[in-house]
Design a protein around this motif. Sequence first.
Motif, PDB file in Angstrom:
ATOM      1  N   ALA A  67       2.581   4.753   0.536  1.00 37.47           N
ATOM      2  CA  ALA A  67       2.497   5.652   1.692  1.00 37.47           C
ATOM      3  C   ALA A  67       1.737   6.930   1.370  1.00 37.47           C
ATOM      4  CB  ALA A  67       3.903   5.982   2.182  1.00 37.47           C
ATOM      5  N   PHE A 115       0.868  -1.187   0.000  1.00 39.14           N
ATOM      6  CA  PHE A 115       0.000   0.000   0.000  1.00 39.14           C
ATOM      7  C   PHE A 115       0.898   1.227   0.000  1.00 39.14           C
ATOM      8  CE2 PHE A 115      -2.974   3.141   1.682  1.00 39.14           C
ATOM      9  CZ  PHE A 115      -4.134   2.817   0.998  1.00 39.14           C
ATOM     10  N   PRO A 152      -7.176   3.890   8.975  1.00 35.16           N
ATOM     11  CA  PRO A 152      -6.600   3.586   7.660  1.00 35.16           C
ATOM     12  C   PRO A 152      -6.989   2.208   7.139  1.00 35.16           C
ATOM     13  CG  PRO A 152      -4.953   4.531   9.121  1.00 35.16           C
ATOM     14  CD  PRO A 152      -6.141   4.222   9.972  1.00 35.16           C
ATOM     15  N   LEU A 153      -7.045   1.224   8.045  1.00 37.23           N
ATOM     16  CA  LEU A 153      -7.412  -0.126   7.624  1.00 37.23           C
ATOM     17  C   LEU A 153      -8.873  -0.190   7.205  1.00 37.23           C
ATOM     18  CD1 LEU A 153      -6.820  -3.172   7.350  1.00 37.23           C
ATOM     19  CD2 LEU A 153      -7.394  -3.403   9.775  1.00 37.23           C
ATOM     20  N   ARG A 168      -0.895   7.309  -0.187  1.00 34.62           N
ATOM     21  CA  ARG A 168      -2.346   7.109  -0.101  1.00 34.62           C
ATOM     22  C   ARG A 168      -2.823   6.877   1.323  1.00 34.62           C
ATOM     23  NH1 ARG A 168      -4.446   2.458  -3.680  1.00 34.62           N
ATOM     24  NH2 ARG A 168      -6.324   3.178  -2.618  1.00 34.62           N
ATOM     25  N   LEU A 169      -1.895   6.796   2.250  1.00 37.02           N
ATOM     26  CA  LEU A 169      -2.250   6.508   3.634  1.00 37.02           C
ATOM     27  C   LEU A 169      -2.884   7.732   4.282  1.00 37.02           C
ATOM     28  CD1 LEU A 169      -2.057   4.345   5.865  1.00 37.02           C
ATOM     29  CD2 LEU A 169       0.097   5.388   6.546  1.00 37.02           C
ATOM     30  N   SER A 170      -4.057   7.541   4.871  1.00 39.01           N
ATOM     31  CA  SER A 170      -4.761   8.617   5.560  1.00 39.01           C
ATOM     32  C   SER A 170      -5.142   8.141   6.956  1.00 39.01           C
ATOM     33  CB  SER A 170      -6.030   9.018   4.787  1.00 39.01           C
ATOM     34  OG  SER A 170      -6.778   9.976   5.526  1.00 39.01           O
ATOM     35  N   LEU A 171      -4.722   8.891   7.972  1.00 37.54           N
ATOM     36  CA  LEU A 171      -5.013   8.519   9.349  1.00 37.54           C
ATOM     37  C   LEU A 171      -6.405   8.972   9.786  1.00 37.54           C
ATOM     38  CD1 LEU A 171      -1.562   9.330  11.026  1.00 37.54           C
ATOM     39  CD2 LEU A 171      -2.384   7.152  10.134  1.00 37.54           C
ATOM     40  N   TYR A 188      -9.712   1.366   3.850  1.00 36.97           N
ATOM     41  CA  TYR A 188      -9.350   0.492   2.738  1.00 36.97           C
ATOM     42  C   TYR A 188     -10.341  -0.661   2.601  1.00 36.97           C
ATOM     43  CZ  TYR A 188      -6.586  -2.773  -0.073  1.00 36.97           C
ATOM     44  OH  TYR A 188      -6.160  -3.643  -1.039  1.00 36.97           O
TER      45      TYR A 188
END
Length: 220
Positions: free
Chosen positions: A98, A96, A136-137, A100-103, A140
């Motif tokens: 980084a 995945f 984040p999980l 695109r990672l949103s907290l 997705y």
Amino acid sequence: MTIVDRSSEKSDLESVGCKRSGSLNFPGGDGNGMDSGCSSWGAGGPSSSDTPRVKTGGCMGPTPGATVYSSSADRPKEQVVLTSVDGIALPQKVLFPAERLSLKWNQVHRIGSGLQNLGNTCFLNSALQCLTYTAPLTNYMLSREHSKTCHEPGFCMMCTMQNHITQVFANSGNVIKPIGVLNELKRIAKHFRFGSQEDAHEFLRYTVDAMQKSCLPLNK
């Protein structure tokens, strides 16, 4: 001999490191002589107007600790290794990206359903709730991006978690049974037994590991 312009405000301390290779007596001098390696004209000597400034390397030598090579052939060959900013080798596959990672939550959700204890399953329920409310999980999982490209005919922990999280938020205010995860308990970890008291942290580690394996190629 180095002739230095009087207008350059050099302190006497800068010439301490210069190597003294000899001295020369000049007419009108004080008889003590001047360093031939690094010296300057005293009072009464030539001024900057009639004597050009001379720059030499008489006072300069190799930097202490530096390696001196006689030719370019003596230099060691550098090996190019692709590394990230922190110096760690780049991964062979990025699961995945980084960027695109949103907290943060992509959308606002009501509190999901509770999980019923089916007999010593509190370890499983607590771990599932922690994963379900990891933004984040869940972002997705609710996008169903994994299931759209998953071609695993058998057990897939990512698909199992996606179905569980989707069911939790679809039944807000109610209590559901985590049957989908319980049915795969032996595949998550062979030593887990339904009805046995297990460790929540251990189950969490095996669950995350199974999710990662679901995203990797089949070959070892």
